[in-house]
Design a protein around this motif. Structure first.
Motif, PDB file in Angstrom:
ATOM      1  N   CYS A  49     -37.167  24.030 -19.358  1.00 29.04           N
ATOM      2  CA  CYS A  49     -36.657  23.059 -20.331  1.00 29.04           C
ATOM      3  C   CYS A  49     -35.151  23.208 -20.481  1.00 29.04           C
ATOM      4  O   CYS A  49     -34.561  24.231 -20.113  1.00 29.04           O
ATOM      5  N   ARG A  50     -34.499  22.157 -21.022  1.00 28.75           N
ATOM      6  CA  ARG A  50     -33.073  22.186 -21.273  1.00 28.75           C
ATOM      7  C   ARG A  50     -32.816  22.417 -22.769  1.00 28.75           C
ATOM      8  O   ARG A  50     -33.647  22.090 -23.625  1.00 28.75           O
ATOM      9  N   THR A  51     -31.642  22.940 -23.078  1.00 24.20           N
ATOM     10  CA  THR A  51     -31.297  23.220 -24.475  1.00 24.20           C
ATOM     11  C   THR A  51     -31.194  21.940 -25.275  1.00 24.20           C
ATOM     12  O   THR A  51     -31.537  21.911 -26.475  1.00 24.20           O
ATOM     13  N   VAL A  52     -30.730  20.857 -24.651  1.00 25.36           N
ATOM     14  CA  VAL A  52     -30.611  19.593 -25.380  1.00 25.36           C
ATOM     15  C   VAL A  52     -31.980  19.105 -25.834  1.00 25.36           C
ATOM     16  O   VAL A  52     -32.103  18.456 -26.889  1.00 25.36           O
ATOM     17  N   ASP A  53     -33.019  19.419 -25.060  1.00 28.12           N
ATOM     18  CA  ASP A  53     -34.365  19.039 -25.479  1.00 28.12           C
ATOM     19  C   ASP A  53     -34.784  19.823 -26.734  1.00 28.12           C
ATOM     20  O   ASP A  53     -35.436  19.269 -27.628  1.00 28.12           O
ATOM     21  N   VAL A  54     -34.440  21.090 -26.751  1.00 21.02           N
ATOM     22  CA  VAL A  54     -34.743  21.901 -27.934  1.00 21.02           C
ATOM     23  C   VAL A  54     -34.005  21.358 -29.148  1.00 21.02           C
ATOM     24  O   VAL A  54     -34.551  21.261 -30.253  1.00 21.02           O
ATOM     25  N   TYR A  55     -32.721  20.965 -28.961  1.00 21.25           N
ATOM     26  CA  TYR A  55     -31.939  20.431 -30.073  1.00 21.25           C
ATOM     27  C   TYR A  55     -32.512  19.108 -30.567  1.00 21.25           C
ATOM     28  O   TYR A  55     -32.622  18.875 -31.781  1.00 21.25           O
ATOM     29  N   GLU A  56     -32.895  18.244 -29.635  1.00 27.22           N
ATOM     30  CA  GLU A  56     -33.395  16.926 -30.017  1.00 27.22           C
ATOM     31  C   GLU A  56     -34.729  17.009 -30.757  1.00 27.22           C
ATOM     32  O   GLU A  56     -35.045  16.131 -31.564  1.00 27.22           O
ATOM     33  N   SER A  57     -35.496  18.047 -30.518  1.00 25.01           N
ATOM     34  CA  SER A  57     -36.844  18.104 -31.096  1.00 25.01           C
ATOM     35  C   SER A  57     -36.815  18.165 -32.620  1.00 25.01           C
ATOM     36  O   SER A  57     -37.615  17.501 -33.292  1.00 25.01           O
ATOM     37  N   ARG A  58     -35.903  18.929 -33.208  1.00 20.70           N
ATOM     38  CA  ARG A  58     -35.906  19.069 -34.668  1.00 20.70           C
ATOM     39  C   ARG A  58     -34.519  19.249 -35.273  1.00 20.70           C
ATOM     40  O   ARG A  58     -34.234  18.727 -36.342  1.00 20.70           O
ATOM     41  N   THR A  59     -33.619  19.900 -34.567  1.00 17.88           N
ATOM     42  CA  THR A  59     -32.316  20.217 -35.148  1.00 17.88           C
ATOM     43  C   THR A  59     -31.508  18.959 -35.433  1.00 17.88           C
ATOM     44  O   THR A  59     -30.805  18.880 -36.456  1.00 17.88           O
ATOM     45  N   LYS A  60     -31.585  17.948 -34.577  1.00 12.84           N
ATOM     46  CA  LYS A  60     -30.810  16.732 -34.789  1.00 12.84           C
ATOM     47  C   LYS A  60     -31.182  16.050 -36.100  1.00 12.84           C
ATOM     48  O   LYS A  60     -30.310  15.547 -36.822  1.00 12.84           O
ATOM     49  N   ALA A  61     -32.450  16.067 -36.426  1.00 10.77           N
ATOM     50  CA  ALA A  61     -32.889  15.469 -37.695  1.00 10.77           C
ATOM     51  C   ALA A  61     -32.365  16.253 -38.894  1.00 10.77           C
ATOM     52  O   ALA A  61     -32.030  15.673 -39.934  1.00 10.77           O
ATOM     53  N   ILE A  62     -32.281  17.557 -38.770  1.00 11.79           N
ATOM     54  CA  ILE A  62     -31.770  18.380 -39.878  1.00 11.79           C
ATOM     55  C   ILE A  62     -30.284  18.105 -40.094  1.00 11.79           C
ATOM     56  O   ILE A  62     -29.805  18.029 -41.225  1.00 11.79           O
ATOM     57  N   VAL A  63     -29.513  17.922 -38.977  1.00 13.39           N
ATOM     58  CA  VAL A  63     -28.089  17.597 -39.087  1.00 13.39           C
ATOM     59  C   VAL A  63     -27.909  16.254 -39.771  1.00 13.39           C
ATOM     60  O   VAL A  63     -27.034  16.073 -40.635  1.00 13.39           O
ATOM     61  N   SER A  64     -28.723  15.276 -39.396  1.00 11.92           N
ATOM     62  CA  SER A  64     -28.631  13.952 -40.015  1.00 11.92           C
ATOM     63  C   SER A  64     -28.944  14.015 -41.497  1.00 11.92           C
ATOM     64  O   SER A  64     -28.291  13.350 -42.317  1.00 11.92           O
ATOM     65  N   ALA A  65     -29.926  14.810 -41.887  1.00 12.14           N
ATOM     66  CA  ALA A  65     -30.261  14.953 -43.307  1.00 12.14           C
ATOM     67  C   ALA A  65     -29.144  15.654 -44.076  1.00 12.14           C
ATOM     68  O   ALA A  65     -28.917  15.366 -45.259  1.00 12.14           O
ATOM     69  N   ALA A  66     -28.412  16.577 -43.426  1.00  9.72           N
ATOM     70  CA  ALA A  66     -27.309  17.270 -44.095  1.00  9.72           C
ATOM     71  C   ALA A  66     -26.215  16.289 -44.486  1.00  9.72           C
ATOM     72  O   ALA A  66     -25.553  16.441 -45.527  1.00  9.72           O
ATOM     73  N   ILE A  67     -25.971  15.266 -43.660  1.00 14.50           N
ATOM     74  CA  ILE A  67     -24.977  14.263 -44.011  1.00 14.50           C
ATOM     75  C   ILE A  67     -25.418  13.484 -45.248  1.00 14.50           C
ATOM     76  O   ILE A  67     -24.595  13.072 -46.067  1.00 14.50           O
ATOM     77  N   GLY A  68     -26.721  13.342 -45.430  1.00 18.36           N
ATOM     78  CA  GLY A  68     -27.245  12.638 -46.596  1.00 18.36           C
ATOM     79  C   GLY A  68     -27.343  13.497 -47.841  1.00 18.36           C
ATOM     80  O   GLY A  68     -27.808  13.005 -48.883  1.00 18.36           O
ATOM     81  N   GLY A  69     -26.954  14.772 -47.789  1.00 15.16           N
ATOM     82  CA  GLY A  69     -26.954  15.622 -48.977  1.00 15.16           C
ATOM     83  C   GLY A  69     -28.060  16.649 -49.021  1.00 15.16           C
ATOM     84  O   GLY A  69     -28.219  17.348 -50.036  1.00 15.16           O
ATOM     85  N   PHE A  70     -28.851  16.816 -47.929  1.00 12.80           N
ATOM     86  CA  PHE A  70     -29.923  17.818 -47.882  1.00 12.80           C
ATOM     87  C   PHE A  70     -29.435  19.077 -47.154  1.00 12.80           C
ATOM     88  O   PHE A  70     -28.800  18.977 -46.095  1.00 12.80           O
ATOM     89  N   ASN A  71     -29.750  20.230 -47.710  1.00  8.92           N
ATOM     90  CA  ASN A  71     -29.415  21.488 -47.037  1.00  8.92           C
ATOM     91  C   ASN A  71     -30.264  21.640 -45.785  1.00  8.92           C
ATOM     92  O   ASN A  71     -31.435  21.204 -45.742  1.00  8.92           O
ATOM     93  N   GLY A  72     -29.702  22.310 -44.772  1.00 12.31           N
ATOM     94  CA  GLY A  72     -30.444  22.528 -43.537  1.00 12.31           C
ATOM     95  C   GLY A  72     -30.128  23.883 -42.929  1.00 12.31           C
ATOM     96  O   GLY A  72     -28.996  24.384 -43.043  1.00 12.31           O
ATOM     97  N   THR A  73     -31.131  24.484 -42.287  1.00 10.67           N
ATOM     98  CA  THR A  73     -30.959  25.795 -41.647  1.00 10.67           C
ATOM     99  C   THR A  73     -31.755  25.805 -40.349  1.00 10.67           C
ATOM    100  O   THR A  73     -32.928  25.408 -40.319  1.00 10.67           O
TER     101      THR A  73
END
Length: 665
Positions: A49-73
């Motif tokens: 697998c590629r790292t971008v696939d790992v990022y796209e699976s869940r981390t990208k959604a957490i980053v998007s929620a952080a812009i909306g005011g939700f904490n993410g880790t």
């Protein structure tokens, strides 16, 4: 409620390890071939697998929620040499989760045309359970604090305001250069610390009038944590020694605490009021909001499917499966006060912008960013100094408290020493067995010397009387009444008053005798005292008491008459008064001479009776001693065997100590 998302990523294996691997992956589950153990997760990424696939699976959604005011880790977990740093940091050819998240963050902000943003970043490491600032290497051993506005934060941590992904990555490269890494048998560049990359995102709605301020505007503040954990390791495999061994022990300890926290949360201990040990490690304390708190959390579990690491892989999968049961309560973070940095700095920024526009600066944006960074650093420095002052006040209060406790201890010890000394003095007095005894006795010299005898040209008419009593072993008052004893008149009854104002003391007045030790009891050498000896002793004691009483009475009466004569002589200092004095002397002389003569006769009689009693007592004692010696001579004639039987028989009279005359009443 939002559940923690868990994904598993397997490290590529060599051809030989592929043949001997005991793990089988099927869709989103993994099975250990030697047993029926099966683990299921949200997503399992194979070796290709590629790292971008790992990022796209869940981390990208957490980053998007952080812009909306939700904490993410998001953090990577696993054993050493399992690919955690590669997943989070990546390389120039294949960027990791952190670079991908930074680029996406700025791209998403550009799309938010209705809001204005302020981004800050910080970068720290936890090395040997100490927090170090990677952006300011001189800031070491930082402390964790908690407040209502900021939540849990690291005091004194440097924050940089950033405006582009390139700027963020440059700061990261600077921080990576100060991170602790080392070589082990399993990894050439092994991470020896946990790193936490943090982005603080502030945003608010844009207003038409840039200079208008509305007190009801809400500012969203969210925190995005991207964490690269150090890997758990066994010293036998890594060959760690010295410093590396110490680093490994701290890493394993913090990861064990993280596993304990996840286990407690998966069992619902926090919701049931149980204790969750967040404070047992700096890592779990900083990540507390992400574990069962207000944050979207994702865990990337890195594993190695090789046969040699089967035990470590199984342990990592068990941790990840427990994390699947942990849920967080996520909500938007809005601030309605001036606590947000964006709202506090808006007016100053606009004033600086106007000044720069007036000066026709070609680097307007860069100048604004530099000024904002300067302002931010000054505020952070002021905050750090305030926290240091607060810590110093707390430390001073603790020192004062310790000083008070030490003072109380010293006071208690001093009182104990004094009590011990008093106890020793009391015991010493008990051993001396001193007691105060009242008995008849003569007037002390101090009292005699105080009588009026200050007639001009004449000496005192009163002279101290010394005792010439005979001393012997049976005289109980020899040790009580002597020339070295301090005697004080306790009581004097003035019942009769003479014509010249002198009161005659009661002849039965007693003298207080102190500093007397009880005489040791004498052991009896006879089987029993005879009745005749006891009667003689009692008679002797009575005569002795009468003698002492009469003697004391005589001395007091003589003293009284002498003082009357002295005063009568002192009253007449002329020839006419001398005639009257001689008349008074002639009248008083027969009476005084008669009394003195009678007292002397009584004293002589008592002394004779006392001598007679002493002779009788000595003769009786000698007689009894002779009888005892005669009985002892008869006993020696009896045989040794009969003598021993007689001595140990119950009919043998018991020997008892002879009672001293001092102990008789």
């Amino acid at each position: 409620m939002e559940r923690i998302n868990v994904a598993v990523r397997a490290r590529p294996l060599s051809p030989e390890d592929v043949k001997t691997s005991p793990w089988k992956i099927s869709a989103n589950s993994i099975v250990f071939s030697n047993s029926s153990t099966k683990f299921e997760f949200d997503r399992i990424f194979r070796e290709d697998c590629r790292t971008v696939d790992v990022y796209e699976s869940r981390t990208k959604a957490i980053v998007s929620a952080a812009i909306g005011g939700f904490n993410g880790t998001v953090f990577a977990y696993g054993q050493t040499n399992s690919g955690k740093t590669h997943t989070m940091r990546g390389s120039s050819v294949e960027p990791g989760v952190i670079p991908l998240a930074v680029h996406d963050l700025f791209d998403m902000i550009q799309q938010e045309i209705d809001r204005e943003f302020l981004l800050r970043m910080s970068y720290m490491e936890i090395y040997n359970e100490e927090i170090n600032d990677l952006l300011a290497p001189e800031h070491r051993k930082l402390q964790i604090h908690e407040s209502i506005e900021r939540g849990i934060f690291v005091a004194g941590l440097k924050e940089e305001i950033v405006s582009s992904p390139q700027q963020v990555l440059e700061f990261m490269e600077f921080g990576e250069a100060h991170r602790h890494i080392g070589e082990t048998n399993m990894n050439l560049h092994s991470s020896r610390s946990h790193t936490i990359f943090r982005m603080i995102i502030e945003s608010r709605d844009k207003v038409e009038d840039e200079y208008a301020e509305s007190s009801c505007d809400a500012v969203r503040v969210s925190v995005l944590n991207l964490v690269d954990l150090a890997g758990s390791e066994r010293a036998a495999k890594t060959g760690a020694e010295g410093v590396r061994l110490k680093e490994g022990s701290h890493i394993n300890k913090s990861l064990m605490t993280l596993g304990t926290v996840i286990k407690k949360l998966s069992e619902g201990a926090e919701s049931q009021g149980g204790h969750v040990p967040y404070r047992d490690s700096k890592l779990t304390r900083i990540l507390q909001p992400a574990l069962g708190g207000n944050a979207n959390t994702a865990i990337i579990c890195n594993i190695t499917l090789a046969q040699i690491h089967a035990d470590e892989t199984k342990s990592s999968l068990q941790f990840a499966s427990r994390a699947l049961r942990v849920t967080n309560c996520v909500h938007v973070n809005e601030i309605l006060t001036d606590a947000a940095l964006l709202k506090r700095q808006k007016k100053e920024i606009e004033e600086l912008r106007a000044k720069l526009q007036g000066s026709h600066s070609d680097h307007l944006g860069e100048e604004i960013l530099n000024l904002r960074n300067t302002l931010l650093q000054s505020e952070l420095e002021r905050e750090r100094i305030a926290l240091e002052l607060e810590e110093e006040k707390k430390a001073q209060a603790e020192r004062d408290k310790m000083l008070l406790v030490q003072a109380k201890k010293i006071q208690n010890l001093s009182s104990m020493v004094l009590s011990s000394n008093r106890d020793e003095v009391t015991d010493h007095r008990k051993k001396d067995k001193r007691r105060d005894t009242w008995c008849p006795g003569r007037l002390p010299e101090k009292m005699v010397n105080k009588l009026p005898s200050t007639i001009p040209g004449q000496a005192s008419a009163v002279k101290p009387v010394k005792s010439d009593r005979e001393r012997g072993p049976l005289l109980p008052f020899e040790e009580l009444v002597n020339d070295s004893t301090s005697n004080v008149i306790k009581e004097r009854d003035c019942n009769s008053v003479g014509p010249n104002g002198f009161g005659l003391p009661n002849p039965r007045s007693l003298i207080h005798v102190t500093s007397r030790k009880k005489a040791p009891a004498r052991k009896k050498s006879l089987p029993a005292e005879s009745a005749e000896l006891t009667e003689l002793r009692e008679e002797y004691e009575n005569l002795l008491i009468q003698f002492e009483t009469q003697r004391t009475r005589s001395e007091i009466e003589i003293d009284y008459l002498t003082r009357r004569l002295v005063k009568a002589n002192y009253a007449f200092d002329t020839d006419e008064k001398a005639i009257e004095l001689s008349t008074i002397e002639k009248e008083n002389e027969p009476e005084a001479s008669l009394v003195i003569k009678q007292l002397q006769e009584k004293i002589s009689m008592l002394e004779m009776e006392r001598s007679l009693s002493l002779q009788n007592l000595e003769s009786a004692t000698a007689l009894e001693t002779e009888k005892n010696m005669h009985a002892s001579n008869k006993q020696e004639e009896v045989g040794l065997h009969e003598s021993l039987d007689f001595f140990f028989s119950d009919n043998t009279p018991k020997l008892c100590s002879k009672t001293s005359l001092l102990d008789l009443p």
